[in-house]
Scaffold this active site. Sequence first.
Site, short mmCIF file in Angstrom:
data_model
loop_
_atom_site.label_atom_id
_atom_site.label_comp_id
_atom_site.label_asym_id
_atom_site.label_seq_id
_atom_site.Cartn_x
_atom_site.Cartn_y
_atom_site.Cartn_z
N HIS A 136 -0.82 8.97 -7.20
CA HIS A 136 -2.21 9.28 -6.83
C HIS A 136 -2.42 9.09 -5.33
O HIS A 136 -2.71 7.99 -4.86
CB HIS A 136 -3.17 8.37 -7.60
CG HIS A 136 -4.59 8.86 -7.64
ND1 HIS A 136 -4.97 9.97 -8.36
CD2 HIS A 136 -5.71 8.39 -7.05
CE1 HIS A 136 -6.27 10.15 -8.21
NE2 HIS A 136 -6.74 9.21 -7.42
N TYR A 147 -6.92 -10.64 -6.60
CA TYR A 147 -7.28 -11.79 -7.41
C TYR A 147 -7.19 -11.52 -8.92
O TYR A 147 -7.08 -12.45 -9.70
CB TYR A 147 -8.70 -12.26 -7.09
CG TYR A 147 -8.88 -12.71 -5.66
CD1 TYR A 147 -8.13 -13.76 -5.15
CD2 TYR A 147 -9.79 -12.08 -4.82
CE1 TYR A 147 -8.29 -14.17 -3.83
CE2 TYR A 147 -9.95 -12.47 -3.51
CZ TYR A 147 -9.20 -13.53 -3.01
OH TYR A 147 -9.36 -13.93 -1.72
N ARG A 173 -9.66 16.34 -10.26
CA ARG A 173 -10.34 15.09 -9.93
C ARG A 173 -11.47 14.74 -10.88
O ARG A 173 -11.48 13.65 -11.45
CB ARG A 173 -10.88 15.16 -8.50
CG ARG A 173 -11.44 13.82 -8.01
CD ARG A 173 -11.95 13.91 -6.60
NE ARG A 173 -10.91 14.33 -5.66
CZ ARG A 173 -11.11 14.54 -4.36
NH1 ARG A 173 -12.33 14.38 -3.87
NH2 ARG A 173 -10.13 14.91 -3.57
#
Length: 846
Positions: A77, A121, A31
Amino acid sequence: MVEGDRIIKINIEEEMKSAYIDYSMSVIVSRALPDVRDGLKPVHRRVLFGMNELGVTSGKPYKKSARIVGEVLGKFHPHGDTSVYYAMVRMAQPWSMRYQLVDGQGNFGSVDGDSPAAMRYTEARLNRLAEEALIDIEKDTVDFQLNFDDSLKEPTVLPTRIPLLLVNGASGIAVGMATNMPPHNLSDSVDAIIAYIDNPEIDIESLIGIIKAPDFPTGGTIYGYQGVKDAYLTGRGRIVIRAKSDVETDKNGREKIVINEIPYQVNKAELIIKIADLVNEKKIDGISNVNDESDRDGMRIVIDLKKEAIANVVLNHLYKYTALQSSFGVNSIALVKGRPELLNLKAIISNFVEHRHDVVIRRTQFELQQAEKRAHILEGLIIASDNIDEVIKIIRAANTPDEAREKLIQRFELTDIQSRAIVEMRLRQLTGLEQGKLREEYDNLMQVIAHLKEILANIDLRMDIIKKELLEIKTKYNDNRRTDIVYSSEEFNPEDFYADEEMIITVSHLGYIKRTPLAEFRTQNRGGVGSKGAGMRDEDFIEHIYPASMHHTLLFFTKNGRCFWLKVYEIPEGNKSTKGRAIQNLLNIDSDDTVKAFIRIKRLGEDVEFANSHYIIMGTKKGVIKKSLLADYSRPRQNGVNAITIKDGDELIEARLTNGKNEILLATKSGRAIRFNESTVRCIGRTGQGVRGITLTAEHDEVVGMVCVKSMDEDILVVSEKGFGKRSKIEDYRVTNRGGKGVKTMKITDKTGNLISIKNVTDDNDLMIINKSGITIRLAVIDVRTTGRATQGVRFINLEKKHDEIASVTKVMAQRLEDELMAVENEELPEEGDVTSKADDENDSE
């Protein structure tokens, strides 16, 4: 307990250790830390690989970010969608990444800390640079591993041609460790890697000469180089970054500071708020307004200054109190073969080169296998074309394709792969033109195979390929450095916060000191009566008054032989009516010690030539004289230093700055004085005791004063306890050897009392005479006529009380000159080396 259940007893301490280690290693490896080979953390690697698999490359239309995030989440993931989206967003922000890997369209946040728009968006696609990190991934250049549900495979590392760990840096917080690596210029990084390839034994110092320093996306200036060197040599260092600024002047003549670039990872909006808060809290003076005029053409923070403000002083305060100067703590930790390691510059480069070498080998092996497979098929097709009639006959005679393949294998000793290719061959390949192409392709393929085998056999050839590909990257994506480097400066200089303004320093007889801006005295016209410092006690008066600048240094010498330092800006500021502050409260002086002399230097420690050609002469009550280099006192210490070793019963009475060519006069209370050349006193270190200056003839005799003769235009003035004194020419005191008994300077009788003071004077001096009864009298030296050396002198003052005596005599500036200084409009500061002391406040210039 339900039957069949089992309780296993374990040691809770061991279980906690084991669980925590497993957890921390999972965070470290999977990570938080980047891989040294491709410089990416798992989430970034998965985003880039997922976009590549989705076909969202630089030449294709943008895709919704939500679509990309869904692809990465669903396949590779298994964490929150926010972590994936923000990782992708950061790779598209030009202020976060030195070289963006994602090409974003829409609102991807701002340097003001604004959040990006929701993923539904915005749109994104891979940047051209990112494709260089993914190139050849299909050629078995890197290892793949199963994804979280074992349904797909994902790469453990990318076969990047770009040294991403160097050019984009990395940051992450793991468990028990963290990484923070700065970005660099691509061109510098490539040059350093090529230098390493050419000479694997190259040292880090040589690599530093090539790569120079980090290159941050927001520009700025690296201020001081030691932190950079530490980071490159050890993997850890503190790099100071300053904003870039210009000083502009508007049409009204007002100055304004314009910030064009800010340090890396600094939030611009918060920075402006911080500046405004400091101004409102009056922690920073001189700022009238702050505006953010940034637009799409670039950053522009405008700081308007007040009329009297000095831009450099304000800017230095901003550097100290705001993020306009920030530090980047380098901690170069990355995963090397799955384990976290602290890496220096050479280690980062060598690991990247090793990775590229492995990629080139694996790619070459893959291409060789593919070429050999194709060559094998071509060999079969060529055999078929040479025997085309027989091949057609065998195929037509066969009942099934499998039977045809078997007969071809038996007839021409072909392999199964070759026979399949012949059976599946198209009719157009039977033409003569196509048969010629087969032979040409086969010949070219054999050359390729030979070249690939040569690559695998020759490491120099492989290294040349790595260099060639790096140079291609440099040619495609090269750009100029954004971050400048200032090599010399490391820390703030306190003088940076004070303009070198002109001041008037006043010291009272009782040891009160203050500084007052010269501008306060310029309000009166020349010729006015002036305004000496008021607020003094009845028994106190201004003993020293002289101009100085804020960057001057005062050296204080105490009776116990200690030396202390004060910058003029460290002296409390006061107006003309305040008495100032006790010197005892400004210095770490012992309670039984007092200041006896002070010397003013313009640039202490800066002018080495001056410090090594000038001296400090000290005299003690027991007739000891000592001479030391000024350079020995050029390194201030808060608790002071020993200037001279004082024996029991002795004390320092005077210290003066000289040029090594002056003459010294010492006078004793028995009325004798000695004059000798300063050159006869050898120069010794700070802690030395000195040598004999004058021999005392009586047990209770002592030296009452020391005069440093710098001009033969001066006279010698002596005063006795009972008010008698006289003024004589310096020539009356013949030059003798140091250490003698001296000559008579005043005829001492019961009427005159012992000698109490000796001064070098001119007509521009006054005497302040203080009686033990507390009466203070001011006497103009110009009114004292010159007499012979051995005379008794004349009565200076009448002592009204029977047992009254003179306590001390101080030379001060003449009243008329003092008044002029107080009303001065344009007083020029004295030259470097001007001195003043408790016994002499005249501004003597070397």
